[in-house]
Design a protein around this motif. Structure first.
Motif, mmCIF file in Angstrom:
data_model
loop_
_atom_site.group_PDB
_atom_site.id
_atom_site.type_symbol
_atom_site.label_atom_id
_atom_site.label_comp_id
_atom_site.label_asym_id
_atom_site.label_seq_id
_atom_site.Cartn_x
_atom_site.Cartn_y
_atom_site.Cartn_z
ATOM 1 N N PRO A 1 20.856 147.299 89.144
ATOM 2 C CA PRO A 1 20.569 147.940 87.859
ATOM 3 C C PRO A 1 21.400 149.210 87.690
ATOM 4 C CG PRO A 1 18.545 147.364 89.015
ATOM 5 C CD PRO A 1 19.663 147.199 89.994
ATOM 6 N N GLY A 2 21.744 149.512 86.456
ATOM 7 C CA GLY A 2 22.524 150.711 86.188
ATOM 8 C C GLY A 2 21.698 151.969 86.373
ATOM 9 N N GLY A 3 22.383 153.085 86.491
ATOM 10 C CA GLY A 3 21.707 154.370 86.642
ATOM 11 C C GLY A 3 22.652 155.401 87.197
ATOM 12 N N GLU A 4 22.435 156.663 86.828
ATOM 13 C CA GLU A 4 23.238 157.787 87.302
ATOM 14 C C GLU A 4 24.726 157.564 87.056
ATOM 15 O OE1 GLU A 4 22.327 158.623 91.338
ATOM 16 O OE2 GLU A 4 20.215 159.076 90.958
ATOM 17 N N GLY A 5 25.028 157.168 85.837
ATOM 18 C CA GLY A 5 26.425 156.996 85.454
ATOM 19 C C GLY A 5 27.051 155.687 85.871
ATOM 20 N N GLN A 6 26.318 154.817 86.557
ATOM 21 C CA GLN A 6 26.856 153.532 86.980
ATOM 22 C C GLN A 6 26.324 152.421 86.088
ATOM 23 O OE1 GLN A 6 25.898 153.034 91.109
ATOM 24 N NE2 GLN A 6 27.529 154.401 91.798
ATOM 25 N N ARG A 7 27.187 151.439 85.821
ATOM 26 C CA ARG A 7 26.813 150.327 84.958
ATOM 27 C C ARG A 7 26.124 149.234 85.771
ATOM 28 N NH1 ARG A 7 32.272 148.889 81.834
ATOM 29 N NH2 ARG A 7 30.836 147.538 80.675
ATOM 30 N N ALA A 8 25.208 148.536 85.128
ATOM 31 C CA ALA A 8 24.491 147.451 85.796
ATOM 32 C C ALA A 8 25.441 146.287 86.059
ATOM 33 C CB ALA A 8 23.317 146.996 84.941
ATOM 34 N N GLU A 9 25.279 145.656 87.231
ATOM 35 C CA GLU A 9 26.139 144.534 87.611
ATOM 36 C C GLU A 9 25.305 143.400 88.187
ATOM 37 O OE1 GLU A 9 30.454 146.511 88.861
ATOM 38 O OE2 GLU A 9 29.108 145.706 90.395
ATOM 39 N N LEU A 10 25.740 142.186 87.889
ATOM 40 C CA LEU A 10 25.188 140.992 88.513
ATOM 41 C C LEU A 10 26.334 140.282 89.225
ATOM 42 C CD1 LEU A 10 22.894 138.904 88.970
ATOM 43 C CD2 LEU A 10 23.677 137.769 86.873
ATOM 44 N N THR A 11 26.195 140.096 90.534
ATOM 45 C CA THR A 11 27.230 139.422 91.321
ATOM 46 C C THR A 11 26.721 138.054 91.751
ATOM 47 O OG1 THR A 11 28.076 141.537 92.150
ATOM 48 C CG2 THR A 11 28.703 139.552 93.353
ATOM 49 N N LEU A 12 27.489 137.033 91.413
ATOM 50 C CA LEU A 12 27.177 135.661 91.809
ATOM 51 C C LEU A 12 28.129 135.254 92.924
ATOM 52 C CD1 LEU A 12 26.994 134.141 88.221
ATOM 53 C CD2 LEU A 12 25.081 134.970 89.571
ATOM 54 N N THR A 13 27.581 134.718 94.000
ATOM 55 C CA THR A 13 28.381 134.282 95.140
ATOM 56 C C THR A 13 28.093 132.814 95.414
ATOM 57 O OG1 THR A 13 28.223 136.504 96.090
ATOM 58 C CG2 THR A 13 28.959 134.739 97.546
ATOM 59 N N GLY A 14 29.120 132.074 95.769
ATOM 60 C CA GLY A 14 28.914 130.657 96.055
ATOM 61 C C GLY A 14 30.061 130.073 96.840
ATOM 62 N N GLN A 15 30.006 128.774 97.043
ATOM 63 C CA GLN A 15 31.079 128.080 97.748
ATOM 64 C C GLN A 15 31.295 126.711 97.125
ATOM 65 O OE1 GLN A 15 29.240 127.866 101.810
ATOM 66 N NE2 GLN A 15 29.699 125.696 101.654
ATOM 67 N N ASP A 16 32.365 126.053 97.557
ATOM 68 C CA ASP A 16 32.750 124.784 96.943
ATOM 69 C C ASP A 16 31.714 123.698 97.220
ATOM 70 O OD1 ASP A 16 33.225 123.791 99.520
ATOM 71 O OD2 ASP A 16 35.346 124.312 99.461
ATOM 72 N N LEU A 17 32.006 122.475 96.764
ATOM 73 C CA LEU A 17 31.015 121.402 96.823
ATOM 74 C C LEU A 17 30.698 120.933 98.235
ATOM 75 C CD1 LEU A 17 32.035 119.205 93.740
ATOM 76 C CD2 LEU A 17 30.337 121.039 93.884
ATOM 77 N N SER A 18 31.364 121.490 99.232
ATOM 78 C CA SER A 18 30.984 121.160 100.611
ATOM 79 C C SER A 18 29.549 121.583 100.897
ATOM 80 C CB SER A 18 31.933 121.830 101.604
ATOM 81 O OG SER A 18 31.841 123.245 101.518
ATOM 82 N N VAL A 19 29.026 122.524 100.089
ATOM 83 C CA VAL A 19 27.638 122.949 100.283
ATOM 84 C C VAL A 19 26.671 121.788 100.065
ATOM 85 C CG1 VAL A 19 27.232 123.682 97.893
ATOM 86 C CG2 VAL A 19 26.004 124.806 99.743
ATOM 87 N N LEU A 20 27.051 120.828 99.217
ATOM 88 C CA LEU A 20 26.192 119.663 98.988
ATOM 89 C C LEU A 20 26.100 118.791 100.237
ATOM 90 C CD1 LEU A 20 27.423 118.589 95.422
ATOM 91 C CD2 LEU A 20 25.453 120.020 96.002
ATOM 92 N N LEU A 21 27.186 118.738 101.009
ATOM 93 C CA LEU A 21 27.218 117.929 102.226
ATOM 94 C C LEU A 21 26.609 118.653 103.418
ATOM 95 C CD1 LEU A 21 29.676 116.915 100.359
ATOM 96 C CD2 LEU A 21 30.591 115.928 102.455
ATOM 97 N N ASN A 22 26.262 119.926 103.213
ATOM 98 C CA ASN A 22 25.818 120.745 104.341
ATOM 99 C C ASN A 22 24.356 121.157 104.222
ATOM 100 O OD1 ASN A 22 26.708 121.770 106.822
ATOM 101 N ND2 ASN A 22 27.006 123.816 105.985
ATOM 102 N N ARG A 23 23.591 120.473 103.369
ATOM 103 C CA ARG A 23 22.211 120.877 103.126
ATOM 104 C C ARG A 23 21.212 120.233 104.084
ATOM 105 N NH1 ARG A 23 22.033 120.721 96.456
ATOM 106 N NH2 ARG A 23 22.755 122.876 96.131
#
Length: 380
Positions: free
Chosen positions: A99-121
């Motif tokens: 969340p933003g505050g004290e002069g900083q803007r709010a950010e949402l970071t999405l992290t992921g990996q390629d479709l190998s994650v489907l084979l690794n579940r």
């Protein structure tokens, strides 16, 4: 998101990725995609999560109406010229909200990996009756065809088909871990290659591609023709190459056979390979395989040697606009302007794409087995 001569397109959805709405695209601050020949492609997307307007009174729109969310399928495409190139087709596995505050803007970071994650579940306990290694990969890949994953499988030069009366290959791991282990035994690479169009990916299982038409050259210290930022470094590790020695009791004949590697089978990219220059001081690994045929033992030993010979590494950062193309791993690229020892063809092992509204750069890691150019010129 677009720069001068560079355009990035972002698609997302629960199962089928579709272009994100314009208001979501405007909130994208930066994208980073790390492609490698030996590890899954990973990505991160940073969004402006600020709240404004009556519809955002309770929460940020990127958290309520955006298709970019956990478990979403995401495709990042980059266009430099006419045809778009798919950088990654993957799954969002992690979200981080600041969340933003004290002069900083709010950010949402999405992290992921390629479709190998489907084979690794899911871990699997299975038997692959009468299937040699490449056929096991094809059988496993067929389970994921509905996700747009098509296999590209290169059978190893030495195959050891398992006869049911002698042995039955088993699997006690996830599908991805199992086929990755099979690739390692043969000195192969196992990776997901996105594209050529959105929603399609290729599961590549085979040798590192060290032949074919190279990508446009990386130009160093050539004045206006230079397309790198800062310096390019070249590191030689004389301890990396290793021979394999030992013996194996052939599972069929019962005879004890010596196992020893002599030379790599990969096409050379340099005039002075490290494994030749320092032959007398190479490391030696003891072969300890059991319960396999002599042919399989020789193939595994050769795979270890082939995977270890790339003792020279080059690293640096490309200026995307000056380079004029998208550098990709698992292919060859030319180098010029660095001197005879470092010029010539290299194998691209990893590329990290950094995309923002201000610039596009690509950090690269190149490999080959030694120094000295084999080709007098490279493609610009």
């Amino acid at each position: 998101m677009s720069l001068l001569g560079v355009h990035m397109a972002l698609s997302a959805g629960p199962t089928v990725p579709l272009p994100v709405p314009p208001d979501v695209a405007q909130r994208v601050r930066s994208v980073q995609v790390t492609e490698s020949d030996s590890r899954p492609t990973v990505f991160s997307i940073v969004l402006d999560a600020g709240r404004s307007g009556p519809t955002a009174a309770l929460d940020s729109p990127v958290l309520t109406t955006s298709p970019l969310r956990a478990n979403a399928r995401v495709v990042v495409e980059l266009t430099m010229g006419v045809l778009p190139k798919v950088l990654v087709d993957g799954i969002v596995t992690e979200t981080t909200l600041v969340p933003g505050g004290e002069g900083q803007r709010a950010e949402l970071t999405l992290t992921g990996q390629d479709l190998s994650v489907l084979l690794n579940r899911t871990e699997v306990s299975d038997e692959h009756v009468a299937l040699e290694d490449s056929l096991q990969v094809l059988a496993i890949a067929a389970r994921y065809a509905q996700h747009g994953i098509l296999p590209t499988v290169i059978p190893p030069p030495t195959m050891d088909p398992p006869l049911p009366m002698e042995r039955t290959p088993t699997q006690q791991a996830t599908d991805w871990r199992h086929i990755s282990d099979l690739a390692q035994w043969h000195g192969y690479v196992c990776c997901m290659i996105p594209g050529p169009v959105r929603g399609m990916s290729s599961l590549y299982w085979g040798p590192a591609v060290r032949a074919g038409l190279p990508q446009p050259a990386i130009s160093v210290d050539l004045g206006p023709a230079t397309n790198v930022q800062g310096q390019v470094s070249f590191m030689t590790d004389v301890q990396r190459p290793e021979n394999v020695e030992g013996q194996v009791q052939d599972a069929r004949s019962g005879q004890t056979m010596p196992v020893r590697t002599v030379a790599p089978t990969r096409p050379p990219l340099s005039a002075l390979p490290v494994w030749v220059e320092h032959q007398a001081s190479l490391r030696s690994r003891q072969f300890r395989g059991t319960g396999i045929s002599a042919a399989a033992a020789f193939a595994r030993a050769q795979g270890v040697l082939d995977a270890s010979v790339d003792a020279v590494t080059a690293s640096g950062t490309l200026d995307g606009s000056a380079y004029g193309s998208v550098l990709r791993p698992r292919m060859l690229v030319g180098m010029r302007g660095a001197g005879w020892s470092a010029d010539g063809l290299w194998y691209v092992q990893q590329v990290v794409h950094h995309i923002s509204r201000e610039a596009y750069t690509a950090s690269f890691t190149l490999q080959r087995e030694g120094s000295g150019a084999l080709t007098p010129v490279v493609m610009v």
